[in-house]
Design a protein around this motif. Structure first.
Motif, PDB file in Angstrom:
ATOM      1  N   LEU A 189     -46.289   3.796 -62.472  1.00 34.57           N
ATOM      2  CA  LEU A 189     -46.081   4.883 -60.513  1.00 34.57           C
ATOM      3  C   LEU A 189     -47.407   5.099 -60.850  1.00 34.57           C
ATOM      4  N   GLU A 190     -47.025   6.353 -62.191  1.00 34.01           N
ATOM      5  CA  GLU A 190     -48.675   7.161 -62.059  1.00 34.01           C
ATOM      6  C   GLU A 190     -49.848   6.716 -62.332  1.00 34.01           C
ATOM      7  N   SER A 191     -50.357   5.246 -62.689  1.00 31.46           N
ATOM      8  CA  SER A 191     -51.326   4.717 -63.288  1.00 31.46           C
ATOM      9  C   SER A 191     -51.640   3.809 -61.359  1.00 31.46           C
ATOM     10  N   PRO A 192     -53.335   4.576 -60.863  1.00 30.24           N
ATOM     11  CA  PRO A 192     -53.468   3.492 -59.918  1.00 30.24           C
ATOM     12  C   PRO A 192     -53.643   2.049 -60.871  1.00 30.24           C
ATOM     13  N   MET A 193     -53.940   1.618 -61.907  1.00 27.40           N
ATOM     14  CA  MET A 193     -54.946   0.801 -62.322  1.00 27.40           C
ATOM     15  C   MET A 193     -52.982  -0.423 -62.189  1.00 27.40           C
ATOM     16  N   SER A 194     -52.008   0.231 -62.509  1.00 32.81           N
ATOM     17  CA  SER A 194     -50.465  -0.652 -62.899  1.00 32.81           C
ATOM     18  C   SER A 194     -50.282  -0.689 -61.397  1.00 32.81           C
ATOM     19  N   TRP A 195     -50.450  -0.521 -60.523  1.00 32.55           N
ATOM     20  CA  TRP A 195     -50.293  -0.199 -58.740  1.00 32.55           C
ATOM     21  C   TRP A 195     -51.164  -1.577 -58.437  1.00 32.55           C
ATOM     22  N   GLY A 196     -52.852  -1.073 -58.766  1.00 29.59           N
ATOM     23  CA  GLY A 196     -53.561  -2.445 -58.296  1.00 29.59           C
ATOM     24  C   GLY A 196     -53.182  -3.839 -58.713  1.00 29.59           C
ATOM     25  N   ALA A 197     -53.407  -4.092 -60.428  1.00 26.12           N
ATOM     26  CA  ALA A 197     -52.419  -4.863 -60.868  1.00 26.12           C
ATOM     27  C   ALA A 197     -51.434  -5.604 -60.244  1.00 26.12           C
ATOM     28  N   TRP A 198     -50.492  -4.735 -59.789  1.00 29.44           N
ATOM     29  CA  TRP A 198     -49.059  -5.442 -59.466  1.00 29.44           C
ATOM     30  C   TRP A 198     -49.538  -6.159 -57.869  1.00 29.44           C
ATOM     31  N   VAL A 199     -50.628  -5.119 -57.182  1.00 28.43           N
ATOM     32  CA  VAL A 199     -51.119  -5.276 -55.712  1.00 28.43           C
ATOM     33  C   VAL A 199     -51.234  -6.966 -55.827  1.00 28.43           C
ATOM     34  N   LEU A 200     -52.211  -7.139 -56.474  1.00 32.86           N
ATOM     35  CA  LEU A 200     -52.801  -8.548 -57.313  1.00 32.86           C
ATOM     36  C   LEU A 200     -52.753  -9.299 -56.856  1.00 32.86           C
ATOM     37  N   LEU A 201     -51.173  -9.043 -58.061  1.00 33.48           N
ATOM     38  CA  LEU A 201     -50.205 -10.417 -58.421  1.00 33.48           C
ATOM     39  C   LEU A 201     -49.810 -10.829 -57.363  1.00 33.48           C
ATOM     40  N   VAL A 202     -49.483  -9.939 -56.210  1.00 34.85           N
ATOM     41  CA  VAL A 202     -48.756 -10.332 -55.005  1.00 34.85           C
ATOM     42  C   VAL A 202     -49.792 -10.952 -53.961  1.00 34.85           C
ATOM     43  N   THR A 203     -50.761 -10.455 -53.775  1.00 35.12           N
ATOM     44  CA  THR A 203     -51.931 -10.438 -52.553  1.00 35.12           C
ATOM     45  C   THR A 203     -52.708 -11.422 -52.876  1.00 35.12           C
ATOM     46  N   THR A 204     -53.372 -11.632 -54.457  1.00 37.21           N
ATOM     47  CA  THR A 204     -53.980 -13.428 -54.637  1.00 37.21           C
ATOM     48  C   THR A 204     -53.226 -14.525 -53.800  1.00 37.21           C
ATOM     49  N   PRO A 205     -52.112 -15.171 -54.505  1.00 36.83           N
ATOM     50  CA  PRO A 205     -51.561 -15.970 -54.078  1.00 36.83           C
ATOM     51  C   PRO A 205     -51.094 -15.968 -52.189  1.00 36.83           C
ATOM     52  N   LEU A 206     -50.714 -14.728 -51.718  1.00 42.94           N
ATOM     53  CA  LEU A 206     -50.208 -15.298 -50.378  1.00 42.94           C
ATOM     54  C   LEU A 206     -52.019 -14.936 -49.961  1.00 42.94           C
ATOM     55  N   SER A 207     -53.170 -14.622 -50.167  1.00 40.11           N
ATOM     56  CA  SER A 207     -54.289 -14.918 -49.739  1.00 40.11           C
ATOM     57  C   SER A 207     -54.604 -17.116 -49.866  1.00 40.11           C
ATOM     58  N   PHE A 208     -54.195 -17.299 -50.915  1.00 34.92           N
ATOM     59  CA  PHE A 208     -54.014 -18.970 -51.257  1.00 34.92           C
ATOM     60  C   PHE A 208     -53.190 -19.589 -49.594  1.00 34.92           C
ATOM     61  N   LEU A 209     -52.093 -19.090 -49.882  1.00 35.85           N
ATOM     62  CA  LEU A 209     -50.467 -19.241 -48.937  1.00 35.85           C
ATOM     63  C   LEU A 209     -51.068 -19.070 -47.891  1.00 35.85           C
ATOM     64  N   TRP A 210     -52.367 -18.583 -46.927  1.00 36.39           N
ATOM     65  CA  TRP A 210     -52.494 -17.988 -46.222  1.00 36.39           C
ATOM     66  C   TRP A 210     -53.654 -19.288 -45.388  1.00 36.39           C
ATOM     67  N   VAL A 211     -53.958 -19.400 -46.043  1.00 33.23           N
ATOM     68  CA  VAL A 211     -55.274 -20.592 -46.115  1.00 33.23           C
ATOM     69  C   VAL A 211     -54.475 -21.925 -45.969  1.00 33.23           C
ATOM     70  N   PHE A 212     -54.012 -21.960 -46.851  1.00 27.34           N
ATOM     71  CA  PHE A 212     -53.034 -23.875 -46.998  1.00 27.34           C
ATOM     72  C   PHE A 212     -52.080 -23.603 -45.759  1.00 27.34           C
ATOM     73  N   SER A 213     -52.117 -22.524 -45.300  1.00 30.67           N
ATOM     74  CA  SER A 213     -50.782 -22.667 -44.221  1.00 30.67           C
ATOM     75  C   SER A 213     -52.367 -23.494 -42.420  1.00 30.67           C
ATOM     76  N   TYR A 214     -53.065 -22.847 -43.145  1.00 32.80           N
ATOM     77  CA  TYR A 214     -54.118 -23.676 -41.733  1.00 32.80           C
ATOM     78  C   TYR A 214     -55.193 -24.895 -42.679  1.00 32.80           C
ATOM     79  N   PHE A 215     -54.222 -25.084 -44.121  1.00 32.81           N
ATOM     80  CA  PHE A 215     -55.503 -25.905 -43.982  1.00 32.81           C
ATOM     81  C   PHE A 215     -55.728 -27.350 -43.162  1.00 32.81           C
ATOM     82  N   SER A 216     -54.735 -28.152 -41.674  1.00 37.25           N
ATOM     83  CA  SER A 216     -54.773 -28.993 -41.872  1.00 37.25           C
ATOM     84  C   SER A 216     -56.059 -29.335 -40.740  1.00 37.25           C
ATOM     85  N   GLU A 217     -55.864 -26.945 -39.978  1.00 39.67           N
ATOM     86  CA  GLU A 217     -56.644 -27.153 -39.147  1.00 39.67           C
ATOM     87  C   GLU A 217     -58.167 -27.677 -39.917  1.00 39.67           C
TER      88      GLU A 217
END
Lengths: 313, 177
Positions: A96-124
């Motif tokens: 919790l004290e290391s910003p880079m650890s926060w960043g690594a975990w947030v990226l681990l969640v956000t990156t796939p989520l951003s792919f899923l977001w685009v995929f939800s619009y795939f047919s459009e």
């Protein structure tokens, strides 16, 4: 007068004579991460407000940028590691004290989520592209139903991601230029502004362009205010902070900072956007591209100048 | 147990023996060093003052490198020694950016490396390599928690300073002045 030199000989690569441990990939990542956070935040907020039909570029077309930007940004981050084969070690612990650890975990969640977001619009987005497998179609429909839930997750995640790009630097008290509390909000604002600029570039309707021109103008004004606050804070600070400020004001980064970031990257696009909102004919691509270039140069200036600043003893 | 190093700047002649001893003992790659000598000149001729210091990782109590490390590779062991576990280190450089003393570097093998207070020698009851070779005997090493240790007594009786205390790191390499 005080003069200090190494008499035992010391010429460690990337450390002497001045620190150069973080290179261009870090600046590029900070830019791409901020930009992605901006677009994702706007897409999330517009979806939560139920306006996604009115602003299709933000939620649909511009949302194709964050997955690409985050992937490139992550590759840049890994490229700058000297022990990249051990990257998985980031995910064996939460610090919790290391910003880079926060960043690594947030990226681990956000990156796939951003792919899923685009995929939800795939047919459009790609109406002619037929998804071969039924389970993909079912999955897409499932994502489509849960778009609002994804938006609720994206809003806080993108804010953390945007602030993280600044906090990453401000957590280092050994580098006086970075070590100020305003860097987090400043990088978030700059990231949101570059995100808005990307949406302006891609927008197809005047309504959407105007909304984001207004948002971008507001963000530019906030960002200028935050920059003034940052410099004032350093001006009232200790010797090491004064030295840091002098790099930006009257030092080797003055032209880059004031010329390319403040004037070309903020003030001129701000004026152009204000004129455009007033009804003058201004090609919106010009302020948008200026904001993007200014944002990128801002990251380079902060990363490189920050590593020149240090404690004196 | 709280290990500390005390260095007498009035006795140091800047011979760099500690630097070479460290490089030999710890197999430091060529061109790198875990400790180094600085020569600080204060004032202008003829009112001039010279100070020689052997510098290294300060094994801070409030170590910013340990705080910033995203994997926990940088850690503090018994005795307050700050160490890096090579196969947990990803080489992100956060600890290097966070160190006010520039005491860390990226080893050519990828991980981050620094002074260990020669903890492998301490386990055998020996002094750190730099301390053991110092020809002017200006370096002292010991336990600050023990009021009768040589370092505790020196810090009680002599004037001393630490490097960049304003960085808030609570360093544990002391310089007698």
């Amino acid at each position: 007068m005080q003069e200090e030199l190494f008499t035992s000989g010391r010429n460690i690569p990337n450390i002497d004579p001045s620190l150069e441990v973080w290179h261009w990939p870090i600046s590029v990542y900070l830019f791409l991460g901020g930009l992605a956070a901006g677009i994702l935040l706007f897409a999330g907020v517009i979806t939560i407000l139920g306006k996604d039909k009115e602003y299709p570029t933000t939620v649909k077309y511009a949302s194709m940028v964050p997955p690409i930007a985050l992937t490139l940004g992550l590759l840049a981050l890994v490229y700058d590691l000297t022990n990249p084969l051990y990257t998985w070690q980031l995910y064996t612990t939460i610090r919790l004290e290391s910003p880079m650890s926060w960043g690594a975990w947030v990226l681990l969640v956000t990156t796939p989520l951003s792919f899923l977001w685009v995929f939800s619009y795939f047919s459009e987005l790609f109406p002619k592209w037929n998804l071969r497998f039924d389970f993909l179609k079912t999955f897409m429909k499932f994502l489509k139903r849960n778009r609002k839930n994804m938006a609720y997750a994206l809003v806080p995640l993108s804010i953390i991601l945007g602030v993280y790009t600044g906090i990453l630097l401000s957590a280092f008290n050994a580098r006086p230029l970075w070590n100020n509390a305003i860097l987090g909000p400043l990088f978030l604002t700059s990231g949101l502004s570059t995100g808005a600029a990307t949406i302006i570039l891609l927008a197809k309707t005047a309504k959407e362009r105007h909304l984001f021109s207004k948002i971008d103008l507001a963000l530019i004004i906030i960002e200028l205010g935050l920059i003034v606050h940052m410099l004032m804070g350093m001006y009232a600070g200790s010797q090491v902070q004064l030295d840091a400020m002098n790099l930006l004001i009257g030092g080797e980064f003055t032209l880059m900072f004031f010329g390319f970031v403040v004037i070309l990257g903020l003030i001129i696009p701000g004026i152009l956007e204000a004129l455009e909102i007033k009804g003058y004919k201004v090609p919106v691509a010009i302020p948008a591209i200026l904001v993007l270039i200014g944002g990128l140069i801002f990251r380079f200036v902060m990363v490189e100048a920050g590593q020149l600043t240090r404690y004196l003893y | 147990m709280r290990y500390a190093m005390v260095i007498d700047t009035l006795k140091c002649v800047g011979c760099s023996d500690c630097v070479v001893a460290c490089q030999t003992e710890n197999n430091v790659p060529i061109g790198y060093c875990r400790d180094w000598i600085t020569e600080t000149v204060n004032g202008a001729y003829p009112n001039i003052e010279l100070e020689l210091k052997s510098e290294r990782c300060n094994h801070c109590e409030n170590a910013p490198c340990v705080r910033c490390c995203p994997t926990g590779a940088s850690h503090i062991i018994d005795g307050g020694i700050v160490l890096v576990t090579p196969n947990e280190c990803i080489g992100c450089g956060a600890c290097i950016e966070s160190c006010p003393y520039d005491a860390r570097y990226q080893h050519p093998d990828g991980y981050v490396d620094k002074c260990t207070f020669c903890h492998h020698r301490l386990e055998k009851g020996q002094l750190p390599a730099c301390v053991s070779v110092c020809p002017t005997k200006c370096m002292y090493f010991g336990d600050l928690d023990n009021p009768n240790s040589e370092v505790s007594k020196l810090l009680k009786n002599r004037k001393y300073k630490t490097l960049a205390p304003e960085a808030g790191t609570k360093p544990h390499v002391y310089y007698l002045i």
